[in-house]
Design an enzyme around this catalytic site. Sequence first.
Site, PDB file in Angstrom:
ATOM      1  N   ASN A   1       0.816  -1.201   0.000  1.00 28.09           N
ATOM      2  CA  ASN A   1       0.000   0.000   0.000  1.00 28.09           C
ATOM      3  C   ASN A   1       0.864   1.272   0.000  1.00 28.09           C
ATOM      4  O   ASN A   1       0.960   1.967  -1.008  1.00 28.09           O
ATOM      5  CB  ASN A   1      -0.956  -0.013   1.189  1.00 28.09           C
ATOM      6  N   ASP A   2       1.515   1.533   1.112  1.00 23.63           N
ATOM      7  CA  ASP A   2       2.306   2.759   1.216  1.00 23.63           C
ATOM      8  C   ASP A   2       3.376   2.885   0.125  1.00 23.63           C
ATOM      9  O   ASP A   2       3.635   3.965  -0.371  1.00 23.63           O
ATOM     10  CB  ASP A   2       2.981   2.837   2.591  1.00 23.63           C
ATOM     11  N   VAL A   3       3.984   1.751  -0.237  1.00 25.40           N
ATOM     12  CA  VAL A   3       5.103   1.821  -1.180  1.00 25.40           C
ATOM     13  C   VAL A   3       4.651   2.122  -2.610  1.00 25.40           C
ATOM     14  O   VAL A   3       5.472   2.361  -3.485  1.00 25.40           O
ATOM     15  CB  VAL A   3       5.952   0.529  -1.175  1.00 25.40           C
TER      16      VAL A   3
END
Lengths: 467, 92
Positions: free
Chosen positions: A396-398
């Site tokens: 998600n964040d990456v």
Amino acid sequence: MLDSNLLGLLLVAGIVGGIKLMSSPKTAVEGNLLGAVCMAGAIILTLVSNQIVSIPILWVGMMIGSVFGYMLAVKVAMIQMPQMVALLNGLGGGSSAIVSWLVLLTGVGTIGVFERFTAAVGLAVGAVTLSGSLIATAKLSGKMKSKPTVLKNHSVYNFFTLLLTVLLVILITAGVEQTVALSVLAMLLTLFFGVLFTIRVGGADMPVTISLLNSLSGLAGAISGFAINNPLLVAVGSVVGASGLILTQIMCKAMNRSLMNVLTGKTALQAQKAGGSTAKKEVSGLKKSTTGGVAGKDSTTKNLATILAEAKKVIVVPGYGMALGQAQAKVKQVVDRLEEQGKEVKFAIHPVAGRMPGHMNVLLAEVNVEYEKLYELQAINPEFKETDLVIVIGANDVVNPAANTAEGTPIYGMPILQVDEAKHVIIMNMDTKPGYAGVDNPLYKSPKATLLLGDANESLTRILQLL
Amino acid sequence: MSILALFLLFILATVVGYKVISDVPSLLHTPLMSGTNALSGVTVLGAVVATAMAKETASQLLGAIAIILAMVNVVGGFMVTHRMLKMFKKKS
């Protein structure tokens, strides 16, 4: 007769050479074996040069340790590697702490200022490594919640624990009469500090913590090497210390965070306040209508099949969700099928994907994905533009484009995989909640994104059926 | 060895280690970490010397514990690294 210092130097050279060999997958196995052989040599050299070969308790201890180590190494599954590494770090740190402690206990009145100082510091660093690693192990194996635990006045506790430790080190160095009692106190205090500092670190920041603990375990060894005047221990310990430090730096850089930030659990806290609540509200409607099935803004199962059929260039982005769902074997099946259909498939690996440095690479290697297909961030980013389809599995964040635009959020400025530049993105995630950093992912609402919610294995099975 | 020599060794080994490890690609970071992790069990060298020096039974037992912990670290670390690296190699 060969000089034992010269022999020691050769062994250190062998160990460094072993690490050097580990920089290529082709020679890495030999590098590791070289390291192991040199380590065995170092043990024998130490036993011989100190004329302690014939003491039975040493051999009994080494035998017991070897058997346990062997059993652990054989039993552990690849998926458990992060906690295994954390546990081993802790044991090394614990051993260094005891060695330093013994120097203090047995050397009362006979050892000099330098030995007393290094033994006290070695004891402290070793004990922090031990308790910190045990907490990290518990968090990674799910025996403890991976969310950061922040106590009231956490920083105050930290400060006073450290201050007291420094005081104790000074007193022990000065050689006061109560050294034995003080060293026990120092041990307890630093064990407590190790717990304090790791309970505050959240799950996704574990790659940094493990690297740091790795560094500390080496450092603890090097410092006890000073205390016991063993050059080999000093040399190898510092190599390990340096190694862990580099990895820590790499991990911090990959998240665009400072070490201080990670250790104080800052991002996670901001997240709860900033992105968390609003993001949940926005997506709650979407979530209801799509539970367990294929979701998407305007994509139906049918045109997902079309997208899959028409894609020629595909990039797979694995994340912690793949590890969590143990979906790597399914990923391999999907990739094989795609390749059978003449498509080009590559893997994009973000440096902090997963829970430890290189986590994804190990899992993919386990299911026989060729390492030539794995690409690092800088190498793959220019290719997303020409890519027809990106499949994100539990990351998600990456891949959150907000990192480029949303100033003031925890992930702003973090280097991400530019999956939003591809023609289409399939995102497999448990839910649409923001990732660990707590920043809403605009990709989820993009018309070119298809969301597949739920367990990664099930989502991949759906893809497989469509192919 | 003199204190000064030990310090020089410490600095030299740190620099050399830093240099060598910077070259390892991120693909191999997990095996690298478990490999250097095994190396951190090198403290077994200190453990055997400290145990041999110990005269009281309690200290000897403590030393034996240190040896056991360090050897679990060494043997477990190297073997698990070997398992991982073999997976990388079989495809090449």
